[in-house]
Design a protein around this motif. Structure first.
Motif, PDB file in Angstrom:
ATOM      1  N   THR A  72     -61.678 -23.498 -57.812  1.00  0.00           N
ATOM      2  CA  THR A  72     -61.003 -22.941 -56.484  1.00  0.00           C
ATOM      3  C   THR A  72     -60.641 -24.183 -55.828  1.00  0.00           C
ATOM      4  N   ARG A  73     -61.065 -25.292 -55.976  1.00  0.00           N
ATOM      5  CA  ARG A  73     -60.609 -26.600 -55.642  1.00  0.00           C
ATOM      6  C   ARG A  73     -59.223 -26.975 -55.936  1.00  0.00           C
ATOM      7  N   PRO A  74     -58.392 -27.024 -55.127  1.00  0.00           N
ATOM      8  CA  PRO A  74     -56.854 -27.164 -55.726  1.00  0.00           C
ATOM      9  C   PRO A  74     -56.719 -28.682 -56.559  1.00  0.00           C
ATOM     10  N   SER A  75     -57.464 -29.880 -56.058  1.00  0.00           N
ATOM     11  CA  SER A  75     -57.277 -31.021 -56.700  1.00  0.00           C
ATOM     12  C   SER A  75     -58.547 -31.667 -57.204  1.00  0.00           C
ATOM     13  N   ASN A  76     -58.726 -31.986 -58.526  1.00  0.00           N
ATOM     14  CA  ASN A  76     -59.572 -32.446 -59.378  1.00  0.00           C
ATOM     15  C   ASN A  76     -59.767 -33.874 -58.759  1.00  0.00           C
ATOM     16  N   VAL A  77     -58.826 -34.562 -58.356  1.00  0.00           N
ATOM     17  CA  VAL A  77     -59.146 -35.802 -57.783  1.00  0.00           C
ATOM     18  C   VAL A  77     -59.957 -35.736 -56.547  1.00  0.00           C
ATOM     19  N   GLU A  78     -59.628 -34.878 -55.714  1.00  0.00           N
ATOM     20  CA  GLU A  78     -60.311 -34.913 -54.458  1.00  0.00           C
ATOM     21  C   GLU A  78     -61.493 -34.649 -54.773  1.00  0.00           C
ATOM     22  N   LEU A  79     -61.765 -33.564 -55.585  1.00  0.00           N
ATOM     23  CA  LEU A  79     -63.204 -32.909 -55.830  1.00  0.00           C
ATOM     24  C   LEU A  79     -64.044 -33.987 -56.514  1.00  0.00           C
ATOM     25  N   ALA A  80     -63.584 -34.816 -57.306  1.00  0.00           N
ATOM     26  CA  ALA A  80     -64.225 -35.974 -58.117  1.00  0.00           C
ATOM     27  C   ALA A  80     -64.718 -36.998 -57.012  1.00  0.00           C
ATOM     28  N   LYS A  81     -63.935 -37.336 -55.918  1.00  0.00           N
ATOM     29  CA  LYS A  81     -64.117 -38.218 -54.896  1.00  0.00           C
ATOM     30  C   LYS A  81     -65.301 -37.699 -54.006  1.00  0.00           C
ATOM     31  N   GLN A  82     -65.159 -36.541 -53.644  1.00  0.00           N
ATOM     32  CA  GLN A  82     -66.351 -35.624 -52.932  1.00  0.00           C
ATOM     33  C   GLN A  82     -67.597 -35.782 -53.429  1.00  0.00           C
ATOM     34  N   LEU A  83     -67.536 -35.288 -54.671  1.00  0.00           N
ATOM     35  CA  LEU A  83     -68.875 -35.133 -55.784  1.00  0.00           C
ATOM     36  C   LEU A  83     -69.315 -36.757 -55.713  1.00  0.00           C
ATOM     37  N   ALA A  84     -68.760 -37.711 -55.968  1.00  0.00           N
ATOM     38  CA  ALA A  84     -69.099 -39.000 -56.289  1.00  0.00           C
ATOM     39  C   ALA A  84     -69.509 -39.598 -54.910  1.00  0.00           C
ATOM     40  N   SER A  85     -68.896 -39.167 -53.860  1.00  0.00           N
ATOM     41  CA  SER A  85     -69.450 -39.905 -52.762  1.00  0.00           C
ATOM     42  C   SER A  85     -70.666 -39.220 -52.137  1.00  0.00           C
ATOM     43  N   LEU A  86     -70.857 -37.829 -52.499  1.00  0.00           N
ATOM     44  CA  LEU A  86     -72.072 -37.107 -52.163  1.00  0.00           C
ATOM     45  C   LEU A  86     -73.408 -37.769 -53.218  1.00  0.00           C
ATOM     46  N   ASP A  87     -72.795 -38.240 -54.453  1.00  0.00           N
ATOM     47  CA  ASP A  87     -74.020 -38.698 -55.413  1.00  0.00           C
ATOM     48  C   ASP A  87     -74.444 -39.912 -54.584  1.00  0.00           C
ATOM     49  N   ARG A  88     -73.387 -40.748 -54.106  1.00  0.00           N
ATOM     50  CA  ARG A  88     -73.855 -42.151 -53.769  1.00  0.00           C
ATOM     51  C   ARG A  88     -74.620 -42.017 -52.484  1.00  0.00           C
ATOM     52  N   LEU A  89     -74.216 -41.175 -51.714  1.00  0.00           N
ATOM     53  CA  LEU A  89     -74.950 -40.964 -50.447  1.00  0.00           C
ATOM     54  C   LEU A  89     -76.291 -40.631 -50.585  1.00  0.00           C
ATOM     55  N   SER A  90     -76.526 -39.692 -51.620  1.00  0.00           N
ATOM     56  CA  SER A  90     -77.918 -39.106 -52.018  1.00  0.00           C
ATOM     57  C   SER A  90     -78.700 -40.182 -52.767  1.00  0.00           C
ATOM     58  N   GLY A  91     -78.255 -41.257 -53.194  1.00  0.00           N
ATOM     59  CA  GLY A  91     -78.878 -42.140 -54.259  1.00  0.00           C
ATOM     60  C   GLY A  91     -78.997 -41.755 -55.763  1.00  0.00           C
ATOM     61  N   GLY A  92     -77.740 -40.959 -55.932  1.00  0.00           N
ATOM     62  CA  GLY A  92     -77.655 -40.484 -57.384  1.00  0.00           C
ATOM     63  C   GLY A  92     -78.835 -39.258 -57.695  1.00  0.00           C
ATOM     64  N   ARG A  93     -78.781 -38.536 -56.620  1.00  0.00           N
ATOM     65  CA  ARG A  93     -79.469 -37.297 -56.727  1.00  0.00           C
ATOM     66  C   ARG A  93     -78.826 -35.906 -56.983  1.00  0.00           C
ATOM     67  N   LEU A  94     -77.751 -36.040 -57.222  1.00  0.00           N
ATOM     68  CA  LEU A  94     -76.832 -34.854 -57.266  1.00  0.00           C
ATOM     69  C   LEU A  94     -76.684 -34.339 -58.818  1.00  0.00           C
ATOM     70  N   VAL A  95     -76.666 -33.250 -58.838  1.00  0.00           N
ATOM     71  CA  VAL A  95     -76.438 -32.358 -60.414  1.00  0.00           C
ATOM     72  C   VAL A  95     -75.627 -31.165 -59.939  1.00  0.00           C
ATOM     73  N   VAL A  96     -74.306 -31.257 -60.742  1.00  0.00           N
ATOM     74  CA  VAL A  96     -73.319 -30.306 -60.329  1.00  0.00           C
ATOM     75  C   VAL A  96     -73.289 -29.130 -61.471  1.00  0.00           C
ATOM     76  N   GLY A  97     -73.696 -27.914 -60.917  1.00  0.00           N
ATOM     77  CA  GLY A  97     -73.725 -26.952 -61.656  1.00  0.00           C
ATOM     78  C   GLY A  97     -72.364 -26.139 -61.387  1.00  0.00           C
ATOM     79  N   VAL A  98     -71.595 -25.462 -62.535  1.00  0.00           N
ATOM     80  CA  VAL A  98     -70.402 -25.214 -62.110  1.00  0.00           C
ATOM     81  C   VAL A  98     -70.337 -23.695 -62.962  1.00  0.00           C
ATOM     82  N   SER A  99     -69.121 -22.897 -62.388  1.00  0.00           N
ATOM     83  CA  SER A  99     -68.936 -21.576 -62.968  1.00  0.00           C
ATOM     84  C   SER A  99     -67.443 -21.240 -62.663  1.00  0.00           C
ATOM     85  N   SER A 100     -66.933 -20.180 -63.166  1.00  0.00           N
ATOM     86  CA  SER A 100     -65.503 -19.971 -62.774  1.00  0.00           C
ATOM     87  C   SER A 100     -65.444 -18.673 -61.758  1.00  0.00           C
TER      88      SER A 100
END
Length: 285
Positions: A72-100
């Motif tokens: 549902t996110r129109p831009s994969n680039v923007e989504l990648a940047k958001q998730l990587a930002s969250l991962d770094r803000l959390s010190g690498g604690r992020l796991v991304v579960g996905v479904s359609s």
């Protein structure tokens, strides 16, 4: 088996300060993970924004999107940047579960095509990894994830969703269901895992709604009939499956573990942080 708890971002009208305290308390009590669900057309918090707030309020708990409607996110680039930002803000604690997902209105609201969502999600999972590696359609998009990439966990019950999880993920998250049947789901998924040429063992997760306390059954029914209203009469069935008694919760957790579950995610139907204490008294002590 590890035990996670969901941040109740999908409880209509959930108070922001209570959600922050919910995250802090989950971290302090010793739950392994804090998860979020994802909806667009509903009175719910954005998954990534909510986990970013939780990241700043916690220190060690794993942060999991279970699940994120990435297509549902129109831009994969923007989504990648958001998730990587969250991962770094959390010190690498992020796991991304996905479904359609299965709600067409979520796609209509974001201007993305519902019928091609599976194919586009497959493409997104490849592109996200490329972007995190410093490649992608426009090289140089940062930041980089703490560990170079972010683990992907697959969700959904469809044949395509299961195959996607086996191909791209660390394993699969079951949306829920009877714990005594989980071993069959594990066996079926491991067949797909092997067919995809994967090595090691997949990580198997499961969701379970919990509503402990004197009004637990009523709170579960109210929340789930609202959240799953689009499913018609099936919402009633799902509401009846919520765990509302401490003894029942202990038995359900034990049965999931016996049937091959690696991590169970307990979904609270209320934003009351005290509900976490009641859950922890049963499953963490």
């Amino acid at each position: 088996m590890q035990i996670g708890v969901a941040l109740p971002t999908g409880v209509p009208g959930a108070d922001g300060s209570r959600l922050i305290e919910f995250a802090r308390r989950a971290d302090r009590l010793g739950f392994h993970s804090l998860t979020v669900t994802d909806r667009v057309v509903y009175d719910s918090y954005d998954s990534i924004v909510a986990l970013a707030a939780a990241a700043g309020a916690t220190e060690r708990i794993e942060l999991v999107t279970a699940i994120l409607l990435a297509a549902t996110r129109p831009s994969n680039v923007e989504l990648a940047k958001q998730l990587a930002s969250l991962d770094r803000l959390s010190g690498g604690r992020l796991v991304v579960g996905v479904s359609s997902g299965m709600r067409e209105d979520d796609y209509a609201a974001t201007g993305t095509d519902y019928h091609s969502r599976g194919r586009r999600l497959d493409e997104a999972l490849v592109e996200l990894q490329e972007i995190w590696a410093g490649k992608g359609p426009v090289p140089g998009v940062g930041p980089r994830p703490v560990n170079g990439t972010i683990p992907i966990w697959g969700g959904g019950h469809s044949a395509a969703g299961l195959r996607r999880a086996a191909r791209h993920g660390i394993g699969w998250i079951s949306p829920g269901g009877p714990p005594h049947k989980f071993s069959e789901l594990v066996a079926n998924f491991r067949t797909l895992w092997d067919e995809e040429g994967r090595t090691g063992a997949p990580r198997m997760g499961a969701n379970c709604y919990v509503a402990l306390g004197p009004n637990g059954a009523e709170e579960a029914k109210k929340h789930m009939l609202s959240y799953y209203a689009f499913m018609g009469q099936m919402a009633e069935h799902l509401a009846k499956g919520a765990v509302t008694e401490p003894e029942q919760l202990r038995a359900v957790v034990d049965l999931y573990e016996a049937n091959g579950c690696d991590e169970i995610f307990l979904l609270s139907v209320t934003d009351d942080p005290d509900h976490l204490d009641r859950i922890a008294d049963v499953v963490l002590k």
